[in-house]
Design an enzyme around this catalytic site. Structure first.
Site, PDB file in Angstrom:
ATOM      1  N   GLY A 190      45.392 -19.629 -69.073  1.00 53.88           N
ATOM      2  CA  GLY A 190      46.543 -19.059 -69.220  1.00 53.88           C
ATOM      3  C   GLY A 190      45.870 -17.159 -69.313  1.00 53.88           C
ATOM      4  N   GLY A 235      47.724 -13.592 -68.976  1.00 58.85           N
ATOM      5  CA  GLY A 235      48.639 -13.713 -70.206  1.00 58.85           C
ATOM      6  C   GLY A 235      48.333 -12.449 -71.858  1.00 58.85           C
ATOM      7  N   GLN A 236      48.992 -11.578 -71.896  1.00 58.64           N
ATOM      8  CA  GLN A 236      48.600 -10.325 -73.391  1.00 58.64           C
ATOM      9  C   GLN A 236      47.682 -10.635 -73.544  1.00 58.64           C
ATOM     10  OE1 GLN A 236      51.519  -9.984 -76.129  1.00 58.64           O
ATOM     11  NE2 GLN A 236      50.972  -7.947 -76.377  1.00 58.64           N
ATOM     12  N   ASP A 276      44.258 -19.262 -64.406  1.00 59.16           N
ATOM     13  CA  ASP A 276      46.532 -19.013 -64.728  1.00 59.16           C
ATOM     14  C   ASP A 276      47.360 -19.600 -63.555  1.00 59.16           C
ATOM     15  OD1 ASP A 276      47.505 -16.414 -66.894  1.00 59.16           O
ATOM     16  OD2 ASP A 276      49.003 -17.187 -65.153  1.00 59.16           O
ATOM     17  N   ARG A 302      49.008 -18.181 -61.997  1.00 62.26           N
ATOM     18  CA  ARG A 302      49.400 -16.754 -61.056  1.00 62.26           C
ATOM     19  C   ARG A 302      48.436 -16.104 -60.905  1.00 62.26           C
ATOM     20  NH1 ARG A 302      50.685 -12.255 -64.408  1.00 62.26           N
ATOM     21  NH2 ARG A 302      50.879 -12.975 -66.666  1.00 62.26           N
ATOM     22  N   ASN A 346      47.796 -25.122 -62.680  1.00 63.26           N
ATOM     23  CA  ASN A 346      48.639 -25.452 -63.578  1.00 63.26           C
ATOM     24  C   ASN A 346      48.358 -26.249 -64.677  1.00 63.26           C
ATOM     25  OD1 ASN A 346      51.213 -25.937 -64.086  1.00 63.26           O
ATOM     26  ND2 ASN A 346      52.403 -26.652 -62.439  1.00 63.26           N
ATOM     27  N   TYR A 394      60.624 -22.829 -79.735  1.00 68.68           N
ATOM     28  CA  TYR A 394      59.734 -22.296 -79.646  1.00 68.68           C
ATOM     29  C   TYR A 394      58.553 -22.690 -80.635  1.00 68.68           C
ATOM     30  CZ  TYR A 394      55.633 -18.528 -79.828  1.00 68.68           C
ATOM     31  OH  TYR A 394      54.172 -18.069 -79.408  1.00 68.68           O
ATOM     32  N   LYS A 411      55.274 -25.147 -81.597  1.00 70.50           N
ATOM     33  CA  LYS A 411      54.232 -24.920 -81.960  1.00 70.50           C
ATOM     34  C   LYS A 411      54.391 -25.495 -82.882  1.00 70.50           C
ATOM     35  CE  LYS A 411      52.394 -21.608 -79.302  1.00 70.50           C
ATOM     36  NZ  LYS A 411      51.192 -21.415 -78.919  1.00 70.50           N
TER      37      LYS A 411
HETATM   38  P1  NAD Z   1      51.478 -14.501 -72.295  1.00 74.42           P
HETATM   39  O1  NAD Z   1      53.206 -14.785 -71.794  1.00 74.42           O
HETATM   40  O2  NAD Z   1      51.132 -12.921 -71.986  1.00 74.42           O
HETATM   41  O3  NAD Z   1      50.957 -15.331 -71.377  1.00 74.42           O
HETATM   42  C1  NAD Z   1      50.751 -16.340 -70.958  1.00 74.42           C
HETATM   43  C2  NAD Z   1      50.104 -16.747 -69.834  1.00 74.42           C
HETATM   44  O4  NAD Z   1      49.963 -17.834 -69.201  1.00 74.42           O
HETATM   45  C3  NAD Z   1      50.969 -15.437 -68.333  1.00 74.42           C
HETATM   46  O5  NAD Z   1      49.332 -15.441 -67.712  1.00 74.42           O
HETATM   47  C4  NAD Z   1      50.955 -17.515 -67.151  1.00 74.42           C
HETATM   48  O6  NAD Z   1      51.038 -16.547 -66.210  1.00 74.42           O
HETATM   49  C5  NAD Z   1      50.497 -18.331 -68.219  1.00 74.42           C
HETATM   50  N1  NAD Z   1      51.227 -19.200 -67.919  1.00 74.42           N
HETATM   51  C6  NAD Z   1      52.586 -19.637 -67.343  1.00 74.42           C
HETATM   52  N2  NAD Z   1      52.628 -21.182 -67.005  1.00 74.42           N
HETATM   53  C7  NAD Z   1      51.449 -21.496 -66.932  1.00 74.42           C
HETATM   54  C8  NAD Z   1      50.986 -22.729 -66.905  1.00 74.42           C
HETATM   55  N3  NAD Z   1      52.157 -24.306 -66.210  1.00 74.42           N
HETATM   56  N4  NAD Z   1      49.865 -23.428 -66.251  1.00 74.42           N
HETATM   57  C9  NAD Z   1      48.847 -21.849 -66.396  1.00 74.42           C
HETATM   58  N5  NAD Z   1      49.350 -21.073 -67.158  1.00 74.42           N
HETATM   59  C10 NAD Z   1      50.235 -20.872 -67.456  1.00 74.42           C
HETATM   60  O7  NAD Z   1      51.273 -14.947 -73.847  1.00 74.42           O
HETATM   61  P2  NAD Z   1      50.489 -14.518 -74.238  1.00 74.42           P
HETATM   62  O8  NAD Z   1      50.749 -13.286 -75.484  1.00 74.42           O
HETATM   63  O9  NAD Z   1      49.203 -14.103 -73.723  1.00 74.42           O
HETATM   64  O10 NAD Z   1      50.192 -15.403 -75.776  1.00 74.42           O
HETATM   65  C11 NAD Z   1      49.430 -16.442 -75.562  1.00 74.42           C
HETATM   66  C12 NAD Z   1      49.542 -17.966 -76.343  1.00 74.42           C
HETATM   67  O11 NAD Z   1      49.830 -16.954 -78.080  1.00 74.42           O
HETATM   68  C13 NAD Z   1      51.167 -18.743 -76.414  1.00 74.42           C
HETATM   69  O12 NAD Z   1      50.722 -19.904 -77.147  1.00 74.42           O
HETATM   70  C14 NAD Z   1      51.115 -17.712 -76.692  1.00 74.42           C
HETATM   71  O13 NAD Z   1      52.627 -18.482 -78.264  1.00 74.42           O
HETATM   72  C15 NAD Z   1      50.570 -17.654 -78.407  1.00 74.42           C
HETATM   73  N6  NAD Z   1      51.556 -16.500 -79.188  1.00 74.42           N
HETATM   74  C16 NAD Z   1      50.869 -15.780 -78.280  1.00 74.42           C
HETATM   75  C17 NAD Z   1      51.622 -13.896 -79.163  1.00 74.42           C
HETATM   76  C18 NAD Z   1      52.274 -12.811 -79.380  1.00 74.42           C
HETATM   77  O14 NAD Z   1      52.330 -11.965 -80.001  1.00 74.42           O
HETATM   78  N7  NAD Z   1      51.711 -12.883 -78.137  1.00 74.42           N
HETATM   79  C19 NAD Z   1      52.397 -14.810 -80.749  1.00 74.42           C
HETATM   80  C20 NAD Z   1      51.932 -16.242 -81.136  1.00 74.42           C
HETATM   81  C21 NAD Z   1      51.352 -16.915 -80.801  1.00 74.42           C
END
Ligand code: NAD
Length: 315
Positions: free
Chosen positions: A8, A11-12, A34, A36, A52, A142, A146
């Protein structure tokens, strides 16, 4: 040196985490993956694999191919997106974790980082200075995923000796990567709109207080909990973690110190109910005590840094 796999990574958080881990351990030591392909510059910046997280064989194959020792599992469906597709959110958030836990149980990797969230708390949780141990009755899919993940992580640690480490991230704010569909996304969007339009319509109401953290702090916390000696990690579910808390009204005032004409109005949507079920502030004394957590950024310092970076991007 342990080889690292980030699942992943586009992502952010994953994007920033990949950059940080590569700057510490070297680019070839950190495999980004990731489902994608992300930004071409990011994909070209070091080893990248399309994986995946729901496919056990793919995850295991990439771990074997690169002799991975530490896995950071960042793939998940976030709070607002998960509410729109609860069954898939449960599948992704739980089964991706089970795959990595079972690979660790089989002795094929040494350490797991898996992020939890303040969403593990619910409407019956004390909202102010929410303790590490308290009532937890999450009301979103969600949050349920968690909380279940925390229980399973602790179980695999206690029963099978799996070295899993976790943080309950608050809302995370970053300038370089867009947020991924969470309830705290407004606190990123507001900076973009303040610079672009001088005004913003917020999907939460003016008084909604939520715990938040600047991405720099969140990434440092992630690196530090993984670098800590195993005996210091006394909590194997997930640590409360805190830096600041504010309302849309308060972030608006902080932005106005830089952009005096900035205005906000409010059009709360379904995310208001999610926000109302979460804590307003977090007691993170266990993280501070056990592995030395200390935040750097408060609201004003974060606002100055966000606006400076986003303004640079505009020119
Ligand atoms: P995000 O949605 O920006 O990134 C998630 C990434 O996972 C994406 O790039 C997506 O393409 C990838 N992904 C989705 N399905 C997938 C799969 N089947 N296989 C491989 N990759 C896959 O999320 P984020 O903000 O970067 O969050 C990352 C983690 O941190 C998550 O577990 C989220 O719950 C946790 N989190 C985030 C926040 C926040 O504010 N951003 C707060 C609390 C917890």
């Amino acid at each position: 040196m342990a080889k690292i796999l980030i699942i992943g990574a586009c992502g952010q958080i994953g994007t920033e985490l990949t950059k940080k881990l590569r700057s510490i351990y070297g680019k070839d030591e950190v495999v980004a993956s990731d489902v994608r392909k992300g930004d071409p510059g990011f994909v070209a910046s070091g080893p990248f694999e399309v994986v995946n997280a729901l496919d056990f064989n793919q995850v295991q194959a990439v771990i074997e191919q690169y002799h991975v020792e530490d896995v950071y599992l960042m793939a998940a469906l976030l709070s607002a997106t998960a509410e729109k597709n609860p069954a898939f959110a449960w599948d992704l958030n739980m089964n991706s974790l089970f795959h990595v836990l079972n690979i660790a149980k089989a002795g094929k990797i040494k350490k797991i980082f898996w992020p939890s969230s303040i969403a593990v708390f619910g409407p019956t949780t004390p909202k102010l200075n929410t303790p590490q141990y308290t009532v937890m009755e999450p009301s979103t899919v969600y949050g349920i995923s968690k909380q279940s993940g925390e229980r399973w992580g602790e179980y695999y640690h206690n029963i099978y000796g799996v070295d899993i480490r976790s943080i309950r991230y608050p809302g995370l704010i970053s300038w370089s990567t867009p947020p991924g569909g969470g309830t705290t996304d407004y606190a990123v969007d507001i900076y973009h709109k303040a610079l672009a339009d001088g005004k913003y319509t917020c999907f939460l109401n003016a008084e909604t207080r939520l715990p938040m953290m600047y991405m720099d702090d969140a990434i440092r916390a992630t690196v530090e909990i993984m670098q800590a000696p195993a005996e210091n990690i006394k909590i194997r579910s997930a640590y409360n973690l805190s830096a600041m808390d504010f309302t849309p009204e308060e972030i608006t005032e902080a932005i106005k110190k830089h952009i005096p004409g900035f205005t906000i109005d409010y059009a709360p949507d379904f995310r208001q109910k999610i926000a109302d079920s979460w804590p307003q502030s977090i007691d993170d004394s266990s993280a501070r005590q056990d592995w030395g957590w200390k935040h750097d950024f408060g609201l004003d310092a974060m606002t100055a840094d966000m606006l400076e970076h986003l303004s640079e991007g505009k020119t």
